[in-house]
Design a protein around this motif. Structure first.
Motif, PDB file in Angstrom:
ATOM      1  N   HIS A 177     -16.031  -2.932   3.671  1.00 57.87           N
ATOM      2  CA  HIS A 177     -15.739  -4.170   4.111  1.00 57.87           C
ATOM      3  C   HIS A 177     -16.251  -4.125   5.677  1.00 57.87           C
ATOM      4  CE1 HIS A 177     -13.669  -7.394   5.408  1.00 57.87           C
ATOM      5  NE2 HIS A 177     -12.852  -6.881   6.564  1.00 57.87           N
ATOM      6  N   MET A 178     -16.348  -2.884   6.141  1.00 54.34           N
ATOM      7  CA  MET A 178     -16.947  -2.851   7.750  1.00 54.34           C
ATOM      8  C   MET A 178     -18.429  -2.994   7.389  1.00 54.34           C
ATOM      9  SD  MET A 178     -14.776   0.709   9.023  1.00 54.34           S
ATOM     10  CE  MET A 178     -15.595   0.843  10.424  1.00 54.34           C
ATOM     11  N   GLU A 219       0.839  -1.203  -0.060  1.00 56.78           N
ATOM     12  CA  GLU A 219      -0.062  -0.043  -0.009  1.00 56.78           C
ATOM     13  C   GLU A 219       0.923   1.268   0.049  1.00 56.78           C
ATOM     14  OE1 GLU A 219      -2.597  -0.186   3.381  1.00 56.78           O
ATOM     15  OE2 GLU A 219      -3.761  -1.991   2.513  1.00 56.78           O
ATOM     16  N   ARG A 250     -12.643  -0.321   2.409  1.00 56.04           N
ATOM     17  CA  ARG A 250     -12.895  -0.331   3.972  1.00 56.04           C
ATOM     18  C   ARG A 250     -14.105  -0.211   4.575  1.00 56.04           C
ATOM     19  NH1 ARG A 250      -9.431   3.167   5.115  1.00 56.04           N
ATOM     20  NH2 ARG A 250      -7.534   1.934   5.061  1.00 56.04           N
ATOM     21  N   GLU A 251     -14.673   0.990   4.118  1.00 52.29           N
ATOM     22  CA  GLU A 251     -16.277   1.145   4.538  1.00 52.29           C
ATOM     23  C   GLU A 251     -17.063  -0.044   4.127  1.00 52.29           C
ATOM     24  OE1 GLU A 251     -17.408   4.677   2.879  1.00 52.29           O
ATOM     25  OE2 GLU A 251     -15.883   6.087   4.286  1.00 52.29           O
ATOM     26  N   LYS A 282      -9.589   2.439  -1.484  1.00 46.79           N
ATOM     27  CA  LYS A 282      -9.200   1.708  -0.398  1.00 46.79           C
ATOM     28  C   LYS A 282     -10.205   2.190   0.890  1.00 46.79           C
ATOM     29  CE  LYS A 282      -5.641   0.762   2.970  1.00 46.79           C
ATOM     30  NZ  LYS A 282      -4.342   1.038   3.489  1.00 46.79           N
ATOM     31  N   SER A 283     -10.488   3.402   1.054  1.00 52.38           N
ATOM     32  CA  SER A 283     -11.536   4.043   1.990  1.00 52.38           C
ATOM     33  C   SER A 283     -12.929   3.513   1.840  1.00 52.38           C
ATOM     34  CB  SER A 283     -11.463   5.547   1.913  1.00 52.38           C
ATOM     35  OG  SER A 283     -11.887   5.981   1.008  1.00 52.38           O
ATOM     36  N   ARG A 311      -3.917  -1.191  -5.174  1.00 51.46           N
ATOM     37  CA  ARG A 311      -3.664  -1.249  -3.762  1.00 51.46           C
ATOM     38  C   ARG A 311      -2.919  -0.090  -3.311  1.00 51.46           C
ATOM     39  NH1 ARG A 311      -6.612  -4.252  -0.556  1.00 51.46           N
ATOM     40  NH2 ARG A 311      -4.691  -4.541   0.860  1.00 51.46           N
TER      41      ARG A 311
END
Length: 624
Positions: free
Chosen positions: A241-242, A178, A238-239, A234-235, A204
């Motif tokens: 994924h959360m 990253e 990530r969101e 990525k954000s 990535r």
């Protein structure tokens, strides 16, 4: 760190190497800070120390951060250390800044990246990796196959556009890196374009530092935009994924909840089925008990009907006897009438004789009036005597008529009593049949009200039944005894009537044979009649007492019949209500079974539709 220190010292002792005091001091300092980081920056490590550290790194499981920057490692020392680090399974951060690694060290770095599965950050600043083309190629190949490294620092490593192309090829295959720092190298325009092309495929990399590489500004801006897009991606990832984790947790919770609900529902269904089985068994047992009670009551009713039939037969026999008694009484009446006619004829003859005698006397008085005055007085006395005899005869006749009237009244009363008894018995039988039918209907109507206290009431009714049976038997025996007494009394009365009839015949014979002794006989007959009147009065009192006893027995019989009728009504009502309740319970059980089966099928279909329509199918393919 206490274990690492002991391991280091024991390995130094085994290898006959003198522990390096600076290294021991740094290990002690890390142990005092309770840290999993080992900082050996600026320490000049010998080959023996490097070999001991390599062996310690292979055995150490608590170190996660090792700093070996500016240690001036020799080529052999770097080989030994990197070889030992290849066997480590806990290290996450490695700092090899300013060690001027040679070709073999760079190749071992590629091997380390290829085989290590825990290293997350690697600092290789000021190591001139780009000088060794073939070794840097091996390093890039190891980086391409690595799946854990996220941060790589390659500042001041003399990487040109050839090294940048190899690095770009590695970035195309790497999926975890990253942050990449390439500042102060010699990448140039070609290297910048190659990196830009690689970043367009690698999504990535979110941070790329390329300052001091003679890259044009437009390429730098393009690289910044690409890394910005990657960081945004990525954000968002990530969101997502959360959110996915939250949704998966919620789905898991829903699954657990639904499974718990299904299990609880199955448990309730099983418990309800068990309760239904228990209730069915209990109801079957109660039905059997009720059937037994019904059979017992039927047998009791049959026995009572048999006893009633026996009593009816006894009553018919008594009626036949009463008919015979009536016939005998009619015969007695006929004989009495004949006797009265004979007595009247005899009295007429006597009166005619008296008249003839009076005529004769009057004629004799007329003929001898002058000569026999005394005979007149005698004649007058004779007349008075005749009048007195006639009066006595009249009184006797009156007494006889009274006695016959009393006997006739007694016979009429006996006939009425027998007819009333017969009507009562027939009415009682009809009432018993009607009441039995009404009791059966009443039992069928009131069965629902007596199921709860059925068993207790059954025991009570059993006792009452036994008691009523005994009372009925006692009452039947008493009725039999009273009937036998009545029969004996009727026999006694018939005997007395026969005696009276014989006595009347004797009196008639005495009246016919003893005309001359009428006064004495009349007095004797009067005494006898008075005695008979006293006997008759005594018999009348006895008959009154018997009538009262018969009335009391009838009342008791009525009370017993009413009680027995009420008990039969209660039992039949309880039985009918119980049968109705059992029927309703069976209907409820069938309805509950149908409802439970429908509910289970509905829940199963709802659960299947819920599982098919739940977000689990979407979670299996994230691209969708």
């Amino acid at each position: 760190m206490q274990d690492f220190r002991q391991t280091y010292l024991s390995l130094c002792k085994e290898g006959g190497v003198k522990p390096q005091e600076s290294v021991v001091a740094q290990i002690q300092e890390s142990r005092a800070a309770h840290s999993s980081r080992l900082d050996l920056s600026g320490q000049c490590l010998s080959l023996d120390t490097c070999s001991v550290l390599a062996r310690a790194f292979q055995n150490e499981i608590t170190l996660t951060d090792v700093s070996l920057s500016d240690c001036m490692l020799s080529e052999e020392g770097a080989k030994v250390l990197l070889t030992g680090l290849c066997g480590n399974t806990t290290l996450k951060i490695l700092d090899l800044k300013g060690n001027n690694l040679k070709s073999a060290g760079v190749e071992l770095l590629g091997t380390l990246l290829a085989c290590n599965k825990t290293l997350r950050r690697l600092v290789l600043e000021w190591n001139a990796l780009g000088v060794w083309d073939e070794a840097f190629l091996s390093f890039c190949q190891g980086l391409a196959s690595n799946s854990m490294l996220t941060q790589l620092d390659l500042r001041n490593n003399q990487i040109n556009h050839h090294g940048a192309s190899e690095l770009a090829l590695a970035l195309k295959h790497n999926t975890t890196l990253e942050v990449l720092d390439l500042r102060w190298n010699n990448i140039g325009l070609l290297g910048g374009r190659i990196l830009l092309e690689a970043l367009q495929k690698n999504k990535r990399i979110v941070q790329l530092e390329v300052a001091g590489n003679n890259i044009p500004s437009d390429t730098l801006k393009a690289l910044e935009r690409t890394t910005g897009h990657n960081s945004d991606r990525k954000s968002t990832l990530r969101e997502n994924h959360m959110k996915t984790q939250v949704l998966s947790k919620e789905i898991q919770k829903l699954k657990d909840k639904k499974s718990h609900q299904v299990l609880s529902l199955m448990e309730t269904i099983d418990s309800q089925r068990e309760e239904i089985r228990c209730s069915k068994r209990s109801t079957s047992i109660q039905i059997g008990q009720l059937q037994e009670a019904l059979n017992e009551w039927k047998s009791a009713v049959n026995s009572i009907t048999a006893k009633l039939q026996m009593t009816e037969e006894a009553l018919t026999l008594s009626e036949q006897k009463n008919v015979n008694m009536v016939e005998l009484l009619t015969q007695v009446k006929v004989e009495k009438e004949e006797q009265m006619e004979r007595q009247s004829r005899e009295r007429k003859k006597e009166q005619e004789d008296c008249v003839s005698r009076e005529g004769k006397l009057f004629r004799e008085i007329q003929n001898l009036s002058e000569t026999n005055s005394q005979l007149r007085n005698k004649a007058e006395e004779m007349e008075r005597w005749c009048k007195s005899q006639q009066h006595q005869i009249f009184e006797l006749k009156q007494e006889l008529t009274n006695s016959t009237a009393e006997l006739n009244l007694r016979l009429a009363q006996a006939e009425d009593h027998l007819e009333t008894e017969k009507r009562r018995s027939k009415q009682a039988l009809r009432d018993m049949d009607c009441l039995r039918q009404k009791e059966v209907e009443h039992v069928n109507c009131n069965l629902e009200e007596s199921e709860r206290a059925l068993q207790e009431h059954i025991f009570k009714l059993e006792g009452q039944r036994i008691q009523l049976k005994e009372e009925v038997q006692l009452h039947c025996s008493q009725q039999k005894q009273t009937i036998s007494e009545i029969k004996a009394k009727t026999n006694h009365q018939s005997i007395e009537v026969d005696g009276l009839r014989r006595r009347i015949g004797e009196l008639q014979q005495e009246l016919l044979g003893k005309d001359q002794e009428k006064v004495a006989e009349v007095s004797q007959v009067r005494l006898e009649l008075q005695e008979q009147i006293g006997h008759l009065q005594a018999e009348r009192t006895l008959q009154r007492g018997l009538k009262e006893k018969i009335c009391a027995l009838e009342r008791e019989n009525k009370v017993l019949r009413s009680n027995h009728r009420e008990v039969l009504l209660d039992k039949e009502s309880e039985m009918s209500s119980m049968l109705e309740k059992l029927r309703l319970k069976e209907a409820d059980i069938r309805r509950m079974r149908e409802d439970e089966s429908n509910r289970a099928s509905y829940l199963q279909s709802a659960f299947l539709t819920y599982v098919q329509g739940s977000p689990l199918g979407h979670c299996s393919n994230p691209k969708k």
